[in-house]
Design an enzyme around this catalytic site. Structure first.
Site, PDB file in Angstrom:
ATOM      1  N   GLU A 115       1.004  -0.839  -0.253  1.00 27.61           N
ATOM      2  CA  GLU A 115       0.010  -0.451  -0.188  1.00 27.61           C
ATOM      3  C   GLU A 115       1.075   1.602   0.122  1.00 27.61           C
ATOM      4  OE1 GLU A 115      -2.496  -0.388   3.680  1.00 27.61           O
ATOM      5  OE2 GLU A 115      -2.546  -2.404   3.038  1.00 27.61           O
ATOM      6  N   LYS A 117       2.014   4.399   1.410  1.00 29.68           N
ATOM      7  CA  LYS A 117       2.230   5.073   2.623  1.00 29.68           C
ATOM      8  C   LYS A 117       1.822   6.902   2.819  1.00 29.68           C
ATOM      9  CE  LYS A 117       4.115   4.752   7.292  1.00 29.68           C
ATOM     10  NZ  LYS A 117       4.774   6.799   7.554  1.00 29.68           N
ATOM     11  N   ASP A 119       1.449  10.608   3.476  1.00 27.72           N
ATOM     12  CA  ASP A 119       1.532  10.741   5.072  1.00 27.72           C
ATOM     13  C   ASP A 119       0.734  12.350   5.688  1.00 27.72           C
ATOM     14  OD1 ASP A 119       3.419  11.882   6.594  1.00 27.72           O
ATOM     15  OD2 ASP A 119       4.664  13.100   4.487  1.00 27.72           O
ATOM     16  N   TYR A 226      -7.328   1.827   5.442  1.00 31.56           N
ATOM     17  CA  TYR A 226      -6.381   1.529   5.143  1.00 31.56           C
ATOM     18  C   TYR A 226      -6.512  -0.078   5.865  1.00 31.56           C
ATOM     19  CZ  TYR A 226      -3.643   3.860   8.848  1.00 31.56           C
ATOM     20  OH  TYR A 226      -3.435   4.231   9.637  1.00 31.56           O
ATOM     21  N   LYS A 315      10.247   3.088   3.178  1.00 27.43           N
ATOM     22  CA  LYS A 315      10.335   4.338   3.353  1.00 27.43           C
ATOM     23  C   LYS A 315      11.633   4.646   1.562  1.00 27.43           C
ATOM     24  CE  LYS A 315       8.475   6.387   7.172  1.00 27.43           C
ATOM     25  NZ  LYS A 315       9.048   7.469   7.622  1.00 27.43           N
ATOM     26  N   CYS A 419       9.178  50.044  -4.920  1.00 28.21           N
ATOM     27  CA  CYS A 419       8.704  49.372  -5.237  1.00 28.21           C
ATOM     28  C   CYS A 419       9.430  48.454  -6.998  1.00 28.21           C
ATOM     29  CB  CYS A 419       7.085  49.241  -6.046  1.00 28.21           C
ATOM     30  SG  CYS A 419       6.440  48.106  -6.518  1.00 28.21           S
ATOM     31  N   CYS A 422       7.241  49.785  -9.447  1.00 26.88           N
ATOM     32  CA  CYS A 422       6.797  50.918 -10.390  1.00 26.88           C
ATOM     33  C   CYS A 422       6.843  52.205  -9.568  1.00 26.88           C
ATOM     34  CB  CYS A 422       5.155  51.125 -10.260  1.00 26.88           C
ATOM     35  SG  CYS A 422       4.646  51.456  -8.430  1.00 26.88           S
ATOM     36  N   CYS A 437       3.322  47.602  -1.781  1.00 26.72           N
ATOM     37  CA  CYS A 437       4.111  48.973  -2.381  1.00 26.72           C
ATOM     38  C   CYS A 437       2.164  49.351  -2.400  1.00 26.72           C
ATOM     39  CB  CYS A 437       3.950  48.204  -3.731  1.00 26.72           C
ATOM     40  SG  CYS A 437       3.604  49.588  -4.945  1.00 26.72           S
ATOM     41  N   CYS A 442      -0.488  50.141  -9.208  1.00 31.58           N
ATOM     42  CA  CYS A 442       1.321  49.654  -9.350  1.00 31.58           C
ATOM     43  C   CYS A 442       0.362  48.017 -10.674  1.00 31.58           C
ATOM     44  CB  CYS A 442       1.907  49.190  -8.304  1.00 31.58           C
ATOM     45  SG  CYS A 442       3.206  47.927  -8.986  1.00 31.58           S
TER      46      CYS A 442
HETATM   47  S1  IVH Z   1      -1.112   0.932   9.490  1.00 27.76           S
HETATM   48  C1  IVH Z   1      -0.796  -1.635  12.661  1.00 27.76           C
HETATM   49  N1  IVH Z   1      -1.521   1.451   6.396  1.00 27.76           N
HETATM   50  O1  IVH Z   1       1.384   5.470   8.805  1.00 27.76           O
HETATM   51  C2  IVH Z   1      -0.766  -0.892  11.246  1.00 27.76           C
HETATM   52  N2  IVH Z   1      -0.602   2.948   7.964  1.00 27.76           N
HETATM   53  O2  IVH Z   1       3.875   4.847  11.197  1.00 27.76           O
HETATM   54  C3  IVH Z   1      -1.105   0.218  11.369  1.00 27.76           C
HETATM   55  N3  IVH Z   1      -0.309   4.736   7.532  1.00 27.76           N
HETATM   56  O3  IVH Z   1      -0.480   5.750  11.934  1.00 27.76           O
HETATM   57  C4  IVH Z   1      -1.364   1.676  10.053  1.00 27.76           C
HETATM   58  N4  IVH Z   1      -1.082   5.298   4.923  1.00 27.76           N
HETATM   59  O4  IVH Z   1      -1.333   7.072  10.202  1.00 27.76           O
HETATM   60  C5  IVH Z   1      -1.318   1.586   7.750  1.00 27.76           C
HETATM   61  N5  IVH Z   1      -1.474   1.991   4.295  1.00 27.76           N
HETATM   62  C6  IVH Z   1      -1.031   1.873   5.230  1.00 27.76           C
HETATM   63  C7  IVH Z   1      -1.180   3.890   5.542  1.00 27.76           C
HETATM   64  C8  IVH Z   1      -0.880   3.922   7.064  1.00 27.76           C
HETATM   65  C9  IVH Z   1      -0.244   5.873   6.134  1.00 27.76           C
HETATM   66  C10 IVH Z   1       0.220   6.031   8.275  1.00 27.76           C
HETATM   67  C11 IVH Z   1      -0.718   5.393   9.846  1.00 27.76           C
HETATM   68  C12 IVH Z   1       0.192   5.380  10.627  1.00 27.76           C
HETATM   69  C13 IVH Z   1       1.145   4.958  10.187  1.00 27.76           C
HETATM   70  C14 IVH Z   1       2.844   4.215  10.729  1.00 27.76           C
END
Ligand code: IVH
Length: 689
Positions: A115, A117, A119, A226, A315, A419, A422, A437, A442
Site C-alpha cells: 500500500e 504510505k 503522509d 487502510y 520508506k 517597489c 513601479c 507596495c 501599480c
Molecule cells: S497501517 C498497525 N497502512 O503510517 C498498522 N498505515 O507509522 C498501522 N499510514 O499512523 C498502520 N498509510 O497513519 C497503515 N496504508 C497504510 C498507511 C498507514 C499511512 C500511516 C498511519 C500510521 C503511520 C504508521
C-alpha cells in the site's frame, strides 16, 4: 398543503441520488454529472429540509457542515489501540524483516499487500447501526481526540453504510490534504503572515483539529481507508486484501494503487515503481506499507511495543538536495505584497532542475536563519513550487550575508525603499510581517488582481492567462476586473489582438458571461481584498448575503463574527472605502453580475444542535459511549468536563465531582429517567412524528 408522504419520498430520492454522485465524485474520482447538476440536487434537498425540518436526519448529505465551534475536543478511548509502524530504509532492512517473519511463522507460504504510505494523519471511524458516530485521532494510541464534527465534512467519508454492514465496526485510515490544497493553504497563510505548515501532514492535522468545523469544511481534505479495526456481529474475510475489497463495497475509499503481492521480490518491485512514480500522485507519500495478507498469520505474529510485527513501512529516499543560495529576489503580488524568492545555483532534485524556490516572507527567512551565500537544503514537496528548507550551517564561510528586504528594494535615486516594479512607496502595516507596495495603481498589482479574479477558486473564467491579461492591460482594454464584463462591446478590438480569432473571442466572451452567476463567496474572494481567503469569503457570504451589505458593514458588525478579527475587519473597511473599489462594484452591478444570494438553510436543524452534555456516574440503560453516540446522532455534543457552556449534566449512579461543579454553576441536571425522556422526544422530533 403538500402531501407529506410525497415530500418525504422526494427527500429520500434526492439523498440517494446525491449520495451516489458524492460517491462517484469523491470516492471513485469518476463523476457522472456536472457540478451544476449536482448543485441543483443539493439546492432542492436543502430547500425541502428547510421547509420540513422534521425530515432532517444526521446522515443527510446536507448535515456534513454546520456544527457549531467547540471549545475543546472530547476524549475517545480506542477499544483497540492504534499502533504505529516500524521502518525499513533499504532493501537489506526489508529482507531482514522478511526473514524474521518467516522464522517466526515457520513458513514462507504467505503473501503481502503493498500500500502507499500516504503522509497525513491516522484516524479511527466508528459506525454503529449503519451510521458514522465517532471519528477520533490516534492520540497516544490508546486515547485520541473526538474530531467527529470535523471528519463529517470530508465528503469521501460515508455518513452511513449499507444495512448489511456489521452493526458495530471501526475502520482506520489516513486523512490527508492533496498537494495543491496544501500549497494553496500555505500561500494564503504566507500572505496573512501566519506560520506556515511544514508539510501536508501538519496541514492535514491542523485542518482536522480546527475547533470550528466550518473552517475544516473549506479545506479539501480526503481519506484513504487502510484497515478494519474491529467488527462486531458479522464474520469478516480471512485476508487483509479481501477485507479491503469488502470495505470498498461498503462505500469506503480505498487506495486504488494497493496491490496483492506474491513474493518479497514483488514487494521490492512495487516499492521501486513508486520511488519513480510518486511525483505523479496528487498527494504526498513517504513510502510503501507492506502487510502480511493472511489475518490469521497477522494474529500469530502479534505486536512488539507499539508496532505490529506483521507490517512495515518501507520508506522512500527523500526528494531533497543542497545547493547555493546565490541571491534573494523580490516579486510583487496581487495585494502589493513584496514576495522574496530564492535564486539558486541550479540543482537536480528527484530528476527536476531547480533554479528558484519559495521563501515566503522576511520573518520566515529570519526564523530559519537563511543567509545569502548559504548552502541550503531545497525540497520538492510535490510538483509545484520547490522551497528552501533551511541552511547547512556547517558549510558557512563567514561571507554569508543576512537578507534585509528594505535594503534590497532601496532606490538610491529616490533615497528610500521603492517597489521594484513601479517605484511606489513601501509600507508595512502595524503587526504584519509582509511589506507592501502602497501604489494602488501599480501595474504589477492590477494585472495580478485580474489574474486572481479569473482564477479557478474565484470567478473561474477560462482562457485568460498571464499573456492575455498582460495584453488586455497594455492595450488599455481592461483597467480593473469589472472591465471584463464590458469587453463584449469591444469585440472588434479583441479580434485585432494577436492569436485571437472569432472562435477564441466568442469562447472568451461566453466564459465571462457565464461567470456572472458565480456564488457570492467566490465573488468576494475574487475581489482580492487583503487577508480574505476562500474560507473567510465563505463566512462573509453566509453572514451578509450581499456584496452591498458587506460593503456597508461597520467594524463592530464585522468583528462580531467569531472568526473575524480587527486585522480582517480593517482590511474590509479599507477596501470598500477606496473610491476605485466602489466604482468596480458599481460597474459589476450595472453589468448584471450577481451580487447577492438567498440565505442558506439554517444548518442547526437537528433537535439537540447546540446542546452540550456531560455525563457522570453509571447509567443503567446503556454504556456511556452509547449514550454519547445517541446524543451526537441527534446533533448534540458531549464534553468530559462541566463548564459554562454545558447545557445538561446527566447523572447516573455514583456520580463524580462533576455534580458539585454543575450545582455550583447552576447547570441543568438530568437524572437517567429525564435523560431518556429527552432522547426519546428529540428522536421523535427528528423523525418528524
Ligand atoms: S497501517 C498497525 N497502512 O503510517 C498498522 N498505515 O507509522 C498501522 N499510514 O499512523 C498502520 N498509510 O497513519 C497503515 N496504508 C497504510 C498507511 C498507514 C499511512 C500511516 C498511519 C500510521 C503511520 C504508521
Amino acid at each position: 398543503m403538500a402531501d407529506l408522504e410525497e415530500i418525504k419520498k422526494r427527500i429520500d430520492e434526492l439523498r440517494e441520488q446525491i449520495n451516489y454522485h458524492n460517491y462517484r465524485y469523491y470516492v471513485l474520482d469518476s463523476p457522472e454529472i456536472s457540478d451544476a447538476e449536482y448543485d441543483a440536487l443539493m439546492r432542492e434537498l436543502k430547500q425541502l429540509e428547510e421547509q420540513y425540518p422534521q425530515f432532517v436526519t444526521p446522515d443527510s448529505p446536507t448535515q456534513r457542515v454546520g456544527a457549531a465551534p467547540v471549545e475543546a475536543f472530547g476524549v475517545v478511548e480506542h477499544p483497540l489501540p492504534l499502533l504505529s509502524l516500524g521502518n525499513a530504509f533499504s532493501k537489506e532492512e526489508l529482507l531482514a524483516w522478511h526473514s524474521r517473519t518467516v522464522k517466526l511463522l515457520g513458513t514462507s507460504d504467505f503473501d503481502f499487500v503493498g500500500e502507499l504510505k500516504v503522509d497525513g494523519l491516522a484516524v479511527a471511524l466508528t459506525y454503529v447501526d449503519g451510521l458514522f458516530t465517532t471519528g477520533a485521532t490516534r492520540g497516544d494510541g490508546f486515547r485520541g481526540e473526538d474530531i467527529t464534527q470535523n471528519l463529517r465534512t470530508i465528503r469521501s467519508i460515508p455518513l452511513s453504510v449499507p444495512k448489511d454492514a456489521p452493526p458495530r465496526f471501526e475502520v482506520r485510515g489516513e486523512v490527508f490534504l492533496p498537494k495543491d490544497g496544501f500549497h494553496k493553504l500555505n500561500r494564503e497563510r504566507a500572505e496573512e503572515g501566519l506560520p506556515l505548515f511544514a508539510n501536508p501532514r501538519n496541514a492535514a492535522a491542523g485542518s482536522v483539529r480546527q475547533l470550528d468545523p466550518r473552517i475544516t469544511a473549506k479545506r479539501p481534505l480526503d481519506i484513504y481507508i487502510y484497515m478494519l479495526g474491529y467488527a462486531e456481529g458479522k464474520p469478516i474475510p480471512p485476508t487483509h486484501w479481501e477485507t479491503l475489497e469488502y470495505l470498498k463495497s461498503l462505500g469506503f475509499k480505498v487506495n486504488p494503487n494497493n496491490r496483492l503481492l506474491k513474493s518479497i521480490e514483488e514487494v521490492e518491485e512495487y516499492h521501486q515503481t513508486w520511488v519513480e512514480r510518486r511525483e505523479n500522485l496528487q498527494y504526498e507519500v513517504d513510502g510503501v506499507v507492506v502487510k502480511v495478507n493472511q489475518l490469521e498469520l497477522q494474529a500469530r505474529l502479534g505486536d512488539v511495543g507499539h508496532e505490529p510485527r506483521w507490517a512495515i513501512a518501507y520508506k522512500f529516499p527523500a526528494t531533497q538536495g543542497t545547493t547555493r543560495l546565490v541571491d534573494i529576489g523580490i516579486s510583487v503580488g496581487r495585494t502589493g505584497t513584496l514576495n522574496p524568492y530564492a535564486i539558486l545555483e541550479p540543482v537536480t532534485v528527484g530528476g527536476v532542475t531547480i533554479r528558484q524556490a519559495a521563501l515566503h516572507n522576511e520573518d520566515d527567512i529570519r526564523r530559519k536563519d537563511i543567509r545569502i551565500g548559504d548552502t541550503v537544503i531545497v525540497q520538492r514537496a510535490g510538483e509545484v513550487i520547490p522551497e528552501v528548507v533551511g541552511p547547512v550551517k556547517s558549510k558557512r564561510t563567514g561571507q554569508e550575508k543576512e537578507f534585509k528586504l528594505l535594503e534590497k528594494v532601496f532606490d538610491p535615486s529616490k533615497g528610500r525603499p521603492a517597489c521594484p516594479v513601479c517605484g511606489g512607496e513601501i509600507i508595512q502595516p502595524e503587526g504584519e510581517v509582509m511589506y507592501y507596495c502602497s501604489n494602488a495603481t501599480c501595474p504589477a498589482q492590477a494585472q495580478q488582481r485580474l489574474e486572481h479574479f479569473v482564477s479557478r477558486g474565484a470567478m473561474d473564467i477560462r482562457g485568460i492567462g498571464e499573456s492575455l491579461s498582460a495584453t488586455l492591460f497594455a492595450q488599455g482594454l481592461v483597467r480593473d476586473p469589472a472591465d471584463l464584463y464590458y469587453l463584449k462591446d469591444k469585440k472588434d478590438k479583441l479580434l485585432s489582438l494577436e492569436k485571437m480569432a472569432e472562435k477564441s473571442v466568442s469562447n472568451l466572451l461566453s466564459a465571462i458571461e457565464n461567470s456572472k452567476e458565480r456564488p457570492l463567496a467566490r465573488l468576494i474572494f475574487a475581489l482580492g481584498i487583503r487577508h480574505i481567503g476562500e474560507e473567510t469569503a465563505e463566512i462573509l457570504a453566509s453572514e451578509f448575503h450581499s456584496l452591498e451589505a458587506l460593503a456597508n458593514a461597520s467594524r463592530e458588525q464585522l468583528m462580531s463574527i467569531p472568526t473575524i478579527g480587527p486585522k480582517i475587519a480593517d482590511s474590509i473597511i479599507a477596501f470598500f472605502r477606496e473610491e476605485a473599489n466602489r466604482n468596480i462594484i458599481r460597474k459589476l452591478k450595472e453589468a448584471g453580475v450577481r451580487l447577492e444570494e438567498e440565505a442558506a438553510a439554517k444548518p442547526e436543524t437537528l433537535p439537540l444542535s447546540g446542546k452540550e452534555f456531560v455525563l457522570t456516574g453509571t447509567l443503567a440503560s446503556f454504556p456511556r459511549h452509547e449514550a454519547e453516540e445517541r446524543i451526537k446522532a441527534l446533533g448534540g455534543s458531549t464534553s468530559s468536563s462541566v463548564s459554562k457552556k454545558t447545557t445538561y449534566l446527566v447523572v447516573g449512579a455514583d456520580p463524580g465531582s462533576k455534580l458539585a461543579k454543575a450545582q455550583q454553576l447552576g447547570t441543568k441536571i438530568l437524572n437517567e429517567e429525564e435523560f431518556l425522556k429527552l432522547l426519546e422526544e428529540a428522536t421523535k422530533t427528528r423523525n418528524g412524528a
